[in-house]
Design an enzyme around this catalytic site. Structure first.
Site, PDB file in Angstrom:
ATOM      1  N   HIS A 104      39.994  50.638  37.486  1.00  0.00           N
ATOM      2  CA  HIS A 104      39.221  49.812  38.413  1.00  0.00           C
ATOM      3  C   HIS A 104      37.925  50.515  38.750  1.00  0.00           C
ATOM      4  O   HIS A 104      37.911  51.734  38.888  1.00  0.00           O
ATOM      5  CB  HIS A 104      40.017  49.538  39.702  1.00  0.00           C
ATOM      6  CG  HIS A 104      39.520  48.355  40.443  1.00  0.00           C
ATOM      7  ND1 HIS A 104      38.463  48.449  41.326  1.00  0.00           N
ATOM      8  CD2 HIS A 104      39.893  47.062  40.407  1.00  0.00           C
ATOM      9  CE1 HIS A 104      38.231  47.246  41.810  1.00  0.00           C
ATOM     10  NE2 HIS A 104      39.071  46.391  41.279  1.00  0.00           N
TER      11      HIS A 104
ATOM     12  N   ASP B 108      46.067  43.066  38.476  1.00  0.00           N
ATOM     13  CA  ASP B 108      46.491  42.212  37.363  1.00  0.00           C
ATOM     14  C   ASP B 108      47.697  42.740  36.610  1.00  0.00           C
ATOM     15  O   ASP B 108      48.265  42.045  35.775  1.00  0.00           O
ATOM     16  CB  ASP B 108      45.325  42.026  36.377  1.00  0.00           C
ATOM     17  CG  ASP B 108      44.260  41.123  36.955  1.00  0.00           C
ATOM     18  OD1 ASP B 108      44.627  40.250  37.750  1.00  0.00           O
ATOM     19  OD2 ASP B 108      43.080  41.297  36.619  1.00  0.00           O
TER      20      ASP B 108
END
Ligand code: ACO
Length: 432
Positions: A310, A367
């Site tokens: 991320h 996700d």
């Protein structure tokens, strides 16, 4: 720098070509320091270079706070863990858009609007006929949202914003559910005003005219949690797209349609679909997850561990933590045993011990586990990113609204460092 929460602190000094410049610095309400470079070019002739905008604050915002080092995510000051446990998606949507938790009357009015605007114009149904059955539902979603501006031509930048916000929030689930029904060749199921936002979405997806369908509580709660966790994430790719398009004073529907397209990409919201594709590949390859860890470490392979890494979180993604626990619970409640969950957990365990992932601070993101929950809920893989869009909608709207209400907001227009040819003369075709 007009926000009263931004305090002018010390100045920063820049020495450029032996000349010294003072730049104002500001501190936000959580102590983040920003150097104001808005006068940099006019004073020095230079610009900043920040590929991928990793160090660029594009706006001031009072909506969402993230501390990526500590794994903190708060909407309007409320920790995501508390909202996930105690709130619901409708309330969180109100909070993000209007800045405070609604009182009873405000919530009732909001809920009334969300149900009573959920029908789409019957003519819009004809648009679905033009798409091939293989069309990706994200393409359909963005087209349909853009086309809402044709049905509400008064929806310009200076229109009744609150009404259009309600329209969009309530219609997006109808549009999304219809696109699913179209893809499986079933008749559309119309929205119901007696159901919660999440239950209505599931009802429109899974009900068929020939039988009575009650939305199982476990599905309703699981979807509500997923939507809350996805509801906003400050200036990510799709949200910045919404602000970028909105900054030209494009209408709400056009701006959100652009955000949907940005979310679609596999490096962003499209990753939830890619995670399942990756896990299926590993399963079909005999479940040898170590092989895929090695592939992810090999730059030549171009293989990435989808659902990992991320830009902002460098310790853990708090949403992934909540979803990992939820995946166990939802699968157990539904009586689903999914070998993919075991593969995902093994991948996570081994990656978190591997120096390659540790050094690069790569952790599972939101996700990584969301797809496993959607799968267990019976939602097809190509609808995963659509569900993400449904969740992110209140965040996009809140950010668009905030930008619109910011005094002196300017059109987004970054600069560049040109590295192409310098001037040269045109050469006629026969001489090339
Ligand atoms: N698998 C293997 N290596 C990775 C991964 C991954 N998933 N993610 C990052 N890396 C490596 C990069 O190759 C790079 O290595 P290097 O320093 O040796 O060159 C290093 O880690 C830093 O990665 P960047 O790509 O520079 O990080 P950036 O902040 O630009 O990208 C992103 C973040 C796009 C999320 C990236 O981690 C990624 O592609 N992850 C997989 C896709 C994904 O899950 N996206 C969803 C994100 S969450 C969301 O949008 C809702």
């Amino acid at each position: 720098m007009e926000n009263e929460k931004m305090t002018l602190t010390k100045t920063a000094k820049l020495v450029l070509q032996e000349q010294e410049y003072e730049l104002p610095t500001f501190t936000g309400s959580e102590g983040e320091v920003g150097i104001d470079i808005s006068q940099l070019r006019s004073k020095t002739g230079a610009i900043t270079a920040d590929s991928g905008y990793g160090n660029t604050g594009s706006c001031q915002s009072a909506i969402t706070f993230i501390d990526g080092e500590k794994g903190i995510l708060r909407y309007r000051g409320y920790p995501i863990e508390e909202l996930a446990e105690k709130s619901n998606f409708t309330e969180v949507s109100y909070l993000l858009i209007f800045g405070h938790l609604p009182n009873k009357k405000e919530l009732e009015k909001f809920q009334f609007g969300l149900t009573h605007h959920s029908l789409i114009h019957e003519d819009m149904k004809k648009f679905y006929e033009g798409f091939p059955p293989t069309a990706h539902p994200m393409g359909i979603l963005s087209s349909m949202v853009s086309s809402l501006s044709a049905f509400y031509p008064e929806a310009g930048y200076n229109a009744d914003v609150e009404l259009n916000i309600i329209r969009l929030l309530s219609k997006l689930k109808t549009i999304a559910a219809f696109s699913y029904k179209k893809s499986i060749g079933q008749p559309y199921v119309y929205p119901r005003n007696d159901l919660s936002y999440s239950a209505d979405m599931l009802h429109m997806m899974f009900a068929v005219p020939s039988e009575v369908y009650e939305v199982p509580k476990v599905l309703e709660e699981a979807l509500d949690l997923l939507l809350i966790l996805h509801a906003d994430h400050e200036q990510n790719c799709s949200t910045s797209t919404v602000r970028m398009v909105g900054s030209s004073e494009a209408n709400l529907f056009a701006s959100i349609s652009a955000g949907i397209c940005a979310l679609w990409g596999p490096l962003h919201g499209g990753a939830n679909q890619q995670v399942i594709t990756m896990l299926e590949k590993i399963r079909d390859d005999g479940g040898d997850y170590k092989k895929y860890i090695n592939l992810a470490k090999d730059k030549e392979s171009k293989f990435k561990l989808m659902g990992f890494g991320h830009r902002v979180y460098k310790n853990f993604d708090p949403r992934a933590k909540i979803l990992k626990a939820s995946a166990d619970k939802v699968l157990e409640q539904l009586g689903v045993k999914d070998p993919m969950l075991d593969i995902a957990k093994n991948l996570e365990e081994i990656a978190l011990k591997d120096p390659f992932f540790i050094e690069r601070k790569l952790y599972p993101n939101v996700d990584f586990y969301s797809g496993i929950i959607y799968r267990a809920m019976g939602i097809p893989t190509n609808m995963f990113t659509v569900m993400f869009a449904l969740g992110r909608l209140p965040g996009w709207i809140a950010q668009w609204k905030e930008m619109r209400e910011t005094p002196g907001a300017r059109i987004y227009r970054p600069r560049q460092i040109y590295v192409g040819e310098t001037t040269r003369s045109y050469v006629a075709l026969e001489k090339r």
